[in-house]
Design a protein around this motif. Structure first.
Motif, PDB file in Angstrom:
ATOM      1  N   PHE A  53       0.809  -1.210   0.000  1.00  0.00           N
ATOM      2  CA  PHE A  53       0.000   0.000   0.000  1.00  0.00           C
ATOM      3  C   PHE A  53       0.848   1.270   0.000  1.00  0.00           C
ATOM      4  O   PHE A  53       0.418   2.301  -0.530  1.00  0.00           O
ATOM      5  N   LEU A  54       2.015   1.209   0.585  1.00  0.00           N
ATOM      6  CA  LEU A  54       2.869   2.400   0.600  1.00  0.00           C
ATOM      7  C   LEU A  54       3.371   2.758  -0.794  1.00  0.00           C
ATOM      8  O   LEU A  54       3.458   3.946  -1.136  1.00  0.00           O
ATOM      9  N   LEU A  55       3.705   1.762  -1.595  1.00  0.00           N
ATOM     10  CA  LEU A  55       4.278   2.029  -2.912  1.00  0.00           C
ATOM     11  C   LEU A  55       3.348   2.873  -3.802  1.00  0.00           C
ATOM     12  O   LEU A  55       3.783   3.899  -4.336  1.00  0.00           O
ATOM     13  N   PRO A  56       2.079   2.496  -3.998  1.00  0.00           N
ATOM     14  CA  PRO A  56       1.219   3.347  -4.831  1.00  0.00           C
ATOM     15  C   PRO A  56       0.906   4.688  -4.190  1.00  0.00           C
ATOM     16  O   PRO A  56       0.799   5.702  -4.889  1.00  0.00           O
ATOM     17  N   THR A  89       8.185   8.763   2.711  1.00  0.00           N
ATOM     18  CA  THR A  89       7.950   7.463   3.349  1.00  0.00           C
ATOM     19  C   THR A  89       8.428   7.464   4.791  1.00  0.00           C
ATOM     20  O   THR A  89       7.737   6.949   5.688  1.00  0.00           O
ATOM     21  N   PHE A  90       9.599   8.030   5.025  1.00  0.00           N
ATOM     22  CA  PHE A  90      10.173   8.049   6.374  1.00  0.00           C
ATOM     23  C   PHE A  90       9.272   8.816   7.336  1.00  0.00           C
ATOM     24  O   PHE A  90       8.999   8.366   8.458  1.00  0.00           O
ATOM     25  N   ILE A  91       8.779   9.979   6.903  1.00  0.00           N
ATOM     26  CA  ILE A  91       7.911  10.788   7.762  1.00  0.00           C
ATOM     27  C   ILE A  91       6.597  10.053   8.034  1.00  0.00           C
ATOM     28  O   ILE A  91       6.099  10.027   9.168  1.00  0.00           O
ATOM     29  N   MET A  92       6.038   9.454   6.982  1.00  0.00           N
ATOM     30  CA  MET A  92       4.798   8.682   7.141  1.00  0.00           C
ATOM     31  C   MET A  92       4.978   7.536   8.134  1.00  0.00           C
ATOM     32  O   MET A  92       4.147   7.326   9.031  1.00  0.00           O
ATOM     33  N   LEU A  93       6.065   6.788   8.004  1.00  0.00           N
ATOM     34  CA  LEU A  93       6.298   5.633   8.870  1.00  0.00           C
ATOM     35  C   LEU A  93       6.540   6.052  10.318  1.00  0.00           C
ATOM     36  O   LEU A  93       6.148   5.329  11.245  1.00  0.00           O
ATOM     37  N   ALA A 114       4.389   4.584  13.333  1.00  0.00           N
ATOM     38  CA  ALA A 114       5.021   3.930  14.482  1.00  0.00           C
ATOM     39  C   ALA A 114       4.512   4.532  15.791  1.00  0.00           C
ATOM     40  O   ALA A 114       4.231   3.809  16.757  1.00  0.00           O
ATOM     41  N   TYR A 115       4.383   5.850  15.811  1.00  0.00           N
ATOM     42  CA  TYR A 115       3.877   6.522  17.012  1.00  0.00           C
ATOM     43  C   TYR A 115       2.449   6.062  17.321  1.00  0.00           C
ATOM     44  O   TYR A 115       2.107   5.760  18.466  1.00  0.00           O
ATOM     45  N   ALA A 116       1.611   6.004  16.271  1.00  0.00           N
ATOM     46  CA  ALA A 116       0.219   5.571  16.461  1.00  0.00           C
ATOM     47  C   ALA A 116       0.155   4.114  16.917  1.00  0.00           C
ATOM     48  O   ALA A 116      -0.653   3.753  17.773  1.00  0.00           O
ATOM     49  N   ALA A 117       1.025   3.262  16.336  1.00  0.00           N
ATOM     50  CA  ALA A 117       1.022   1.845  16.701  1.00  0.00           C
ATOM     51  C   ALA A 117       1.397   1.649  18.165  1.00  0.00           C
ATOM     52  O   ALA A 117       0.899   0.726  18.821  1.00  0.00           O
ATOM     53  N   CYS A 118       2.274   2.504  18.682  1.00  0.00           N
ATOM     54  CA  CYS A 118       2.646   2.415  20.099  1.00  0.00           C
ATOM     55  C   CYS A 118       1.468   2.764  21.010  1.00  0.00           C
ATOM     56  O   CYS A 118       1.420   2.327  22.158  1.00  0.00           O
ATOM     57  N   SER A 157      -6.568  10.162   1.475  1.00  0.00           N
ATOM     58  CA  SER A 157      -5.658   9.075   1.099  1.00  0.00           C
ATOM     59  C   SER A 157      -4.539   8.925   2.121  1.00  0.00           C
ATOM     60  O   SER A 157      -4.193   7.807   2.522  1.00  0.00           O
ATOM     61  N   THR A 158      -3.980  10.055   2.552  1.00  0.00           N
ATOM     62  CA  THR A 158      -2.883  10.020   3.517  1.00  0.00           C
ATOM     63  C   THR A 158      -3.323   9.411   4.837  1.00  0.00           C
ATOM     64  O   THR A 158      -2.663   8.522   5.382  1.00  0.00           O
ATOM     65  N   MET A 159      -4.464   9.867   5.347  1.00  0.00           N
ATOM     66  CA  MET A 159      -4.940   9.356   6.636  1.00  0.00           C
ATOM     67  C   MET A 159      -5.365   7.895   6.538  1.00  0.00           C
ATOM     68  O   MET A 159      -5.216   7.133   7.501  1.00  0.00           O
ATOM     69  N   SER A 160      -5.892   7.495   5.388  1.00  0.00           N
ATOM     70  CA  SER A 160      -6.307   6.098   5.216  1.00  0.00           C
ATOM     71  C   SER A 160      -5.105   5.164   5.209  1.00  0.00           C
ATOM     72  O   SER A 160      -5.102   4.123   5.884  1.00  0.00           O
ATOM     73  N   VAL A 161      -4.075   5.516   4.440  1.00  0.00           N
ATOM     74  CA  VAL A 161      -2.850   4.701   4.411  1.00  0.00           C
ATOM     75  C   VAL A 161      -2.169   4.728   5.775  1.00  0.00           C
ATOM     76  O   VAL A 161      -1.632   3.717   6.240  1.00  0.00           O
ATOM     77  N   PHE A 162      -2.205   5.885   6.427  1.00  0.00           N
ATOM     78  CA  PHE A 162      -1.662   6.007   7.792  1.00  0.00           C
ATOM     79  C   PHE A 162      -2.347   5.008   8.726  1.00  0.00           C
ATOM     80  O   PHE A 162      -1.685   4.312   9.506  1.00  0.00           O
ATOM     81  N   MET A 163      -3.675   4.907   8.638  1.00  0.00           N
ATOM     82  CA  MET A 163      -4.408   3.977   9.500  1.00  0.00           C
ATOM     83  C   MET A 163      -4.066   2.528   9.166  1.00  0.00           C
ATOM     84  O   MET A 163      -3.887   1.694  10.070  1.00  0.00           O
ATOM     85  N   ILE A 164      -3.960   2.214   7.867  1.00  0.00           N
ATOM     86  CA  ILE A 164      -3.639   0.848   7.460  1.00  0.00           C
ATOM     87  C   ILE A 164      -2.291   0.415   8.025  1.00  0.00           C
ATOM     88  O   ILE A 164      -2.177  -0.632   8.675  1.00  0.00           O
ATOM     89  N   VAL A 165      -1.261   1.206   7.780  1.00  0.00           N
ATOM     90  CA  VAL A 165       0.092   0.829   8.209  1.00  0.00           C
ATOM     91  C   VAL A 165       0.185   0.815   9.732  1.00  0.00           C
ATOM     92  O   VAL A 165       0.848  -0.057  10.311  1.00  0.00           O
ATOM     93  N   SER A 166      -0.494   1.738  10.401  1.00  0.00           N
ATOM     94  CA  SER A 166      -0.491   1.759  11.870  1.00  0.00           C
ATOM     95  C   SER A 166      -1.105   0.490  12.433  1.00  0.00           C
ATOM     96  O   SER A 166      -0.573  -0.106  13.388  1.00  0.00           O
ATOM     97  N   LEU A 167      -2.222   0.049  11.849  1.00  0.00           N
ATOM     98  CA  LEU A 167      -2.847  -1.194  12.309  1.00  0.00           C
ATOM     99  C   LEU A 167      -1.969  -2.398  12.001  1.00  0.00           C
ATOM    100  O   LEU A 167      -1.903  -3.351  12.794  1.00  0.00           O
TER     101      LEU A 167
END
Length: 354
Positions: free
Chosen positions: A99-102, A121-125, A129-133, A269-279
């Protein structure tokens, strides 16, 4: 620190709904251009029916045990806990990159071509990571805000495109070939990744009802159909020459002198991908670290970033990570086979107990 505080299953499924809907936002020439809207609607129904079948084992597991695969692996098969945790960790790393690539490509090419993709990518991740914690509970709370914002964005995007609808050159006839059906249906099975998230995190939810994931998939299908309808009838042949049709739709939407809501599309789109990767990172943390420590999240965040950088410079790696077939095969194992196995393990354990 990730906690095991139980929260509403409705809120969790709302977060999964938003994750599933994000798939169509990043659609980029994944669908056959010769298929009609009616044909695509049938493909949506077929694809999401398969998604429901992917959901079934973990739904049964949740109903019978009020737990998830990762918890049951620790309880019933402690010797297999580590291999299972590693498998799910690898799955979520792969899916995160898928999902990050597209998303990064869309963000870079459509909005900020002067910014290095690796920096984005680095800023997004880091944010993920913060949300996942903070844990699944906190992320699902963010989902309430995201749902309201998504509702506003959809109203603006679809409402602003009404004047562009043109039915003169297109009809609702059923036009499409078998190969197109397979290609499009395969694409609409992509949301099945939410079944894996459910299989790994449903143990921290309460008040689960079997109809909740059904409604989740129904609303996902309606969102997909709405996007394809407006792309098909509002953009017409123009969209065939463009990338990321949903982005183009947001750009042509207008209300009188106010034109273009691509900033809303970008934010959604940003917040949706953010939620996906965080989960995804939450699921990894639940499997590999029983206490959900920050070091575990940070390590896998760096692994995802390192693989993204590798894919950026090595095209063969990018092609593998962007291929939907391996993702769907791994999803089948993670969402169907392993939860189904623990249904039988749980029944056998209960039989011995009695």
């Amino acid at each position: 620190m990730q906690t095991e505080v139980k929260f509403s299953s409705k809120r969790f499924l709302l977060a999964l709904l938003l994750c599933a809907c994000s798939v169509i936002l990043l659609q980029n020439n994944d669908l056959s251009p010769n298929a009609s809207f009616t044909f695509n609607a049938i493909c949506i129904a077929a694809g999401l029916a398969v998604c429901f079948l992917f959901f079934l084992p973990s739904l049964i597991l949740k109903k019978q045990t009020d737990s998830d695969v990762l918890t049951l692996a620790r309880r019933f098969t402690p010797k297999l806990r580590i291999p299972i945790a590693i498998f799910y960790a690898l799955y979520f790393v792969y899916a995160a990159l898928y999902f990050l690539l597209p998303y990064i490509d869309m963000f870079h090419t459509k909005y900020f071509p002067e910014v290095t993709p690796c920096l984005i990518t680095f800023i997004m991740l880091l944010g993920c990571a913060y949300a996942a914690c903070k844990g699944v509970n906190v992320i699902s709370r963010f989902g309430i805000f995201l749902f309201l914002f998504a509702l506003l964005t959809n109203i603006l995007m679809f409402g602003g495109s009404l004047s562009e609808l043109d039915f003169s050159h297109y009809s609702f006839e059923l036009n499409g070939e078998f190969n197109a059906f397979m290609q499009n249906t395969l694409y609409f099975v992509t949301p099945s990744f939410i079944a894996v998230i459910f299989a790994c995190c449903s143990g921290v939810t309460r008040n689960f009802r079997f109809r909740q994931p059904v409604f989740t998939l129904i609303f996902t299908g309606l969102k997909y159909a709405a996007v394809i309808f407006f792309v098909w009838f509002a953009l017409g042949d123009y969209v065939g020459r463009q990338t990321y049709p949903a982005f183009v739709l947001s750009r042509v939407a207008h209300f009188g002198p106010f034109a273009g809501i691509e900033s809303f599309y970008l934010a959604l789109s940003t917040m949706s991908v953010f939620m996906i990767v965080s989960l995804f990172l939450c699921c990894i943390s639940r499997g590999t670290c029983s206490d959900g420590n920050r070091k575990c999240v940070l390590i896998f965040t760096l692994i995802i970033f390192a693989l993204y950088v590798t894919a950026t410079y090595i095209n063969s790696v990018k092609e593998i990570l962007a291929n939907p077939i391996p993702l769907l095969l791994l999803t089948f194992v993670a969402a169907v086979m392993l939860p189904a196995a623990y249904i039988f393990v749980g029944r056998k354990s209960n039989a011995k107990g009695n």
